[in-house]
Scaffold this motif. Sequence first.
Motif, PDB file in Angstrom:
ATOM      1  N   ASN A  27     -43.270 -58.744  61.024  1.00 45.04           N
ATOM      2  CA  ASN A  27     -44.186 -58.945  60.037  1.00 45.04           C
ATOM      3  C   ASN A  27     -43.883 -60.310  59.046  1.00 45.04           C
ATOM      4  OD1 ASN A  27     -42.061 -58.681  57.769  1.00 45.04           O
ATOM      5  ND2 ASN A  27     -42.132 -56.247  58.377  1.00 45.04           N
ATOM      6  N   PRO A  28     -44.678 -60.977  58.397  1.00 43.21           N
ATOM      7  CA  PRO A  28     -44.522 -62.121  57.892  1.00 43.21           C
ATOM      8  C   PRO A  28     -43.083 -62.284  56.899  1.00 43.21           C
ATOM      9  CG  PRO A  28     -46.807 -61.364  57.237  1.00 43.21           C
ATOM     10  CD  PRO A  28     -45.955 -60.245  58.061  1.00 43.21           C
ATOM     11  N   ASP A  29     -42.640 -61.132  56.410  1.00 47.52           N
ATOM     12  CA  ASP A  29     -41.424 -61.437  55.705  1.00 47.52           C
ATOM     13  C   ASP A  29     -40.180 -61.531  56.700  1.00 47.52           C
ATOM     14  OD1 ASP A  29     -42.750 -60.916  53.322  1.00 47.52           O
ATOM     15  OD2 ASP A  29     -42.423 -58.903  53.323  1.00 47.52           O
ATOM     16  N   ASP A  38     -35.373 -56.976  67.031  1.00 48.33           N
ATOM     17  CA  ASP A  38     -34.940 -56.047  68.167  1.00 48.33           C
ATOM     18  C   ASP A  38     -35.384 -54.556  67.620  1.00 48.33           C
ATOM     19  OD1 ASP A  38     -33.960 -54.635  70.059  1.00 48.33           O
ATOM     20  OD2 ASP A  38     -31.988 -54.925  69.773  1.00 48.33           O
ATOM     21  N   PRO A  39     -36.667 -54.268  67.476  1.00 55.04           N
ATOM     22  CA  PRO A  39     -37.218 -52.873  67.337  1.00 55.04           C
ATOM     23  C   PRO A  39     -36.977 -51.808  68.252  1.00 55.04           C
ATOM     24  CG  PRO A  39     -39.033 -54.264  68.160  1.00 55.04           C
ATOM     25  CD  PRO A  39     -37.639 -55.111  67.916  1.00 55.04           C
ATOM     26  N   TYR A  40     -36.599 -52.167  69.537  1.00 53.74           N
ATOM     27  CA  TYR A  40     -36.331 -51.155  70.582  1.00 53.74           C
ATOM     28  C   TYR A  40     -34.565 -51.096  70.814  1.00 53.74           C
ATOM     29  CZ  TYR A  40     -41.314 -52.330  71.325  1.00 53.74           C
ATOM     30  OH  TYR A  40     -42.451 -52.744  71.121  1.00 53.74           O
ATOM     31  N   GLU A  41     -33.762 -51.308  70.050  1.00 53.94           N
ATOM     32  CA  GLU A  41     -32.555 -51.453  70.001  1.00 53.94           C
ATOM     33  C   GLU A  41     -31.972 -50.226  70.553  1.00 53.94           C
ATOM     34  OE1 GLU A  41     -28.433 -52.259  67.428  1.00 53.94           O
ATOM     35  OE2 GLU A  41     -30.462 -52.932  66.403  1.00 53.94           O
ATOM     36  N   LYS A  42     -32.422 -49.063  70.037  1.00 56.99           N
ATOM     37  CA  LYS A  42     -31.881 -47.832  70.695  1.00 56.99           C
ATOM     38  C   LYS A  42     -32.009 -47.775  72.325  1.00 56.99           C
ATOM     39  CE  LYS A  42     -32.117 -42.853  70.146  1.00 56.99           C
ATOM     40  NZ  LYS A  42     -32.838 -41.548  69.392  1.00 56.99           N
ATOM     41  N   GLY A 145     -48.354 -71.050  74.196  1.00 57.02           N
ATOM     42  CA  GLY A 145     -48.423 -70.572  72.756  1.00 57.02           C
ATOM     43  C   GLY A 145     -48.118 -69.096  72.679  1.00 57.02           C
ATOM     44  N   VAL A 146     -47.555 -68.499  73.820  1.00 58.69           N
ATOM     45  CA  VAL A 146     -47.396 -67.180  73.655  1.00 58.69           C
ATOM     46  C   VAL A 146     -46.097 -66.801  72.878  1.00 58.69           C
ATOM     47  CG1 VAL A 146     -46.873 -64.893  74.955  1.00 58.69           C
ATOM     48  CG2 VAL A 146     -48.538 -66.620  75.706  1.00 58.69           C
ATOM     49  N   LYS A 147     -45.931 -65.936  71.795  1.00 56.60           N
ATOM     50  CA  LYS A 147     -44.722 -65.744  71.127  1.00 56.60           C
ATOM     51  C   LYS A 147     -43.721 -64.979  71.781  1.00 56.60           C
ATOM     52  CE  LYS A 147     -46.559 -67.958  67.462  1.00 56.60           C
ATOM     53  NZ  LYS A 147     -45.907 -69.134  67.052  1.00 56.60           N
ATOM     54  N   GLU A 148     -42.316 -64.787  71.571  1.00 54.59           N
ATOM     55  CA  GLU A 148     -41.469 -64.396  72.587  1.00 54.59           C
ATOM     56  C   GLU A 148     -41.363 -62.798  72.333  1.00 54.59           C
ATOM     57  OE1 GLU A 148     -37.659 -65.858  71.412  1.00 54.59           O
ATOM     58  OE2 GLU A 148     -37.318 -64.711  69.618  1.00 54.59           O
ATOM     59  N   GLY A 149     -41.999 -62.333  71.269  1.00 60.42           N
ATOM     60  CA  GLY A 149     -42.236 -60.902  70.969  1.00 60.42           C
ATOM     61  C   GLY A 149     -40.722 -60.393  70.916  1.00 60.42           C
ATOM     62  N   ALA A 150     -40.589 -59.089  71.099  1.00 62.14           N
ATOM     63  CA  ALA A 150     -39.165 -58.357  70.940  1.00 62.14           C
ATOM     64  C   ALA A 150     -38.170 -58.804  71.859  1.00 62.14           C
ATOM     65  CB  ALA A 150     -39.500 -56.941  70.466  1.00 62.14           C
ATOM     66  N   TYR A 151     -36.898 -58.325  71.423  1.00 65.18           N
ATOM     67  CA  TYR A 151     -35.905 -58.601  72.320  1.00 65.18           C
ATOM     68  C   TYR A 151     -35.859 -57.383  73.285  1.00 65.18           C
ATOM     69  CZ  TYR A 151     -31.207 -58.557  74.210  1.00 65.18           C
ATOM     70  OH  TYR A 151     -29.933 -58.606  75.166  1.00 65.18           O
ATOM     71  N   GLY A 158     -30.927 -57.947  82.834  1.00 64.23           N
ATOM     72  CA  GLY A 158     -30.184 -58.136  81.468  1.00 64.23           C
ATOM     73  C   GLY A 158     -31.086 -58.365  80.485  1.00 64.23           C
ATOM     74  N   PRO A 159     -30.466 -59.358  79.508  1.00 67.66           N
ATOM     75  CA  PRO A 159     -31.131 -59.625  78.281  1.00 67.66           C
ATOM     76  C   PRO A 159     -32.472 -60.370  78.623  1.00 67.66           C
ATOM     77  CG  PRO A 159     -28.716 -60.228  78.067  1.00 67.66           C
ATOM     78  CD  PRO A 159     -29.043 -59.826  79.615  1.00 67.66           C
ATOM     79  N   SER A 160     -33.598 -60.197  77.754  1.00 72.59           N
ATOM     80  CA  SER A 160     -34.779 -60.853  78.031  1.00 72.59           C
ATOM     81  C   SER A 160     -35.681 -60.539  76.649  1.00 72.59           C
ATOM     82  CB  SER A 160     -35.800 -60.152  79.158  1.00 72.59           C
ATOM     83  OG  SER A 160     -36.855 -60.862  79.574  1.00 72.59           O
ATOM     84  N   THR A 161     -36.913 -61.014  76.541  1.00 66.36           N
ATOM     85  CA  THR A 161     -37.758 -60.739  75.598  1.00 66.36           C
ATOM     86  C   THR A 161     -39.128 -60.225  76.246  1.00 66.36           C
ATOM     87  OG1 THR A 161     -38.744 -62.901  75.651  1.00 66.36           O
ATOM     88  CG2 THR A 161     -36.848 -62.512  74.156  1.00 66.36           C
TER      89      THR A 161
END
Length: 264
Positions: A27-29, A38-42, A145-151, A158-161
């Motif tokens: 969100n903008p903030d 990381d909204p999917y951290e769990k 111009g595609v945003k990376e999105g969530a981790y 392994g690690p990605s977005t």
Amino acid sequence: MNLPPRAKTLIIAGLCLSLMSACTVRNPDERDSAVPFDPYEKNNRQVHRFNLGVDKLLFRPAARGYTKIIPDPIEDSFNSFARNLSEPGDAANYLLQGNLKQAGISIGRFLMNSTIGFAGLADPASEFGIPETETDFGATLAAWGVKEGAYIELPFFGPSTQRDSVGVLVDFFTNPLTFAPTRPIENVGFYANVVERLSARGRYSDTVDSILYESEDSYAVARVIYLQNRRFELEGNSGDTYVDPYATSDTDPYEDSYADPYAE
């Protein structure tokens, strides 16, 4: 209608690309926050624990055994062979990014190393001063111009977005040297990549172990390292600032760059 396997994989890749428009965004903030998105951290942590188990039981011992048994010159030749197989894909991605110069360099390296370099087992291109190139479809999406999105942490990879996850899928399924569903023996690019990663995991075992097994929170450390260095890479910063956990250079990729954010 019975589509060929290659067509099916391309359709799957296309569907994944169409889903990029629905990627989770801050969100903008939150956009200016230095905190990893990381909204999917769990779920990510569950995958991280799985990856740690695979590494500890399979990949780590296999990598150590590989680097101990295989002489360094032969290991270097295998790594050179693997990198050479990635050059056509690099050239295609550079073309999609509008970078004709880098595309030409990738093609030139591939032609030279594939001929006088004995199918890539040697690297005469570097000896002639032709610089190494490396890119992927995730970088192409970033250029568009595609945003990376969530981790996201991917099983085995392994690690990605979200953006780089699509890139991994497209690179894998659209490279004929990497994925041949009808004749697995043709997947020479896949096997070469596995050998290259074994080499890197074995050569930098102590440093990787310190991150995965000695950090207070290995998930958070791996996340910070990946996101920071991936952003440096895509923003065109000096290569010295980029750290690849599976890099294949002759120096320890973590030697000067790794800092445990939980260290006292």
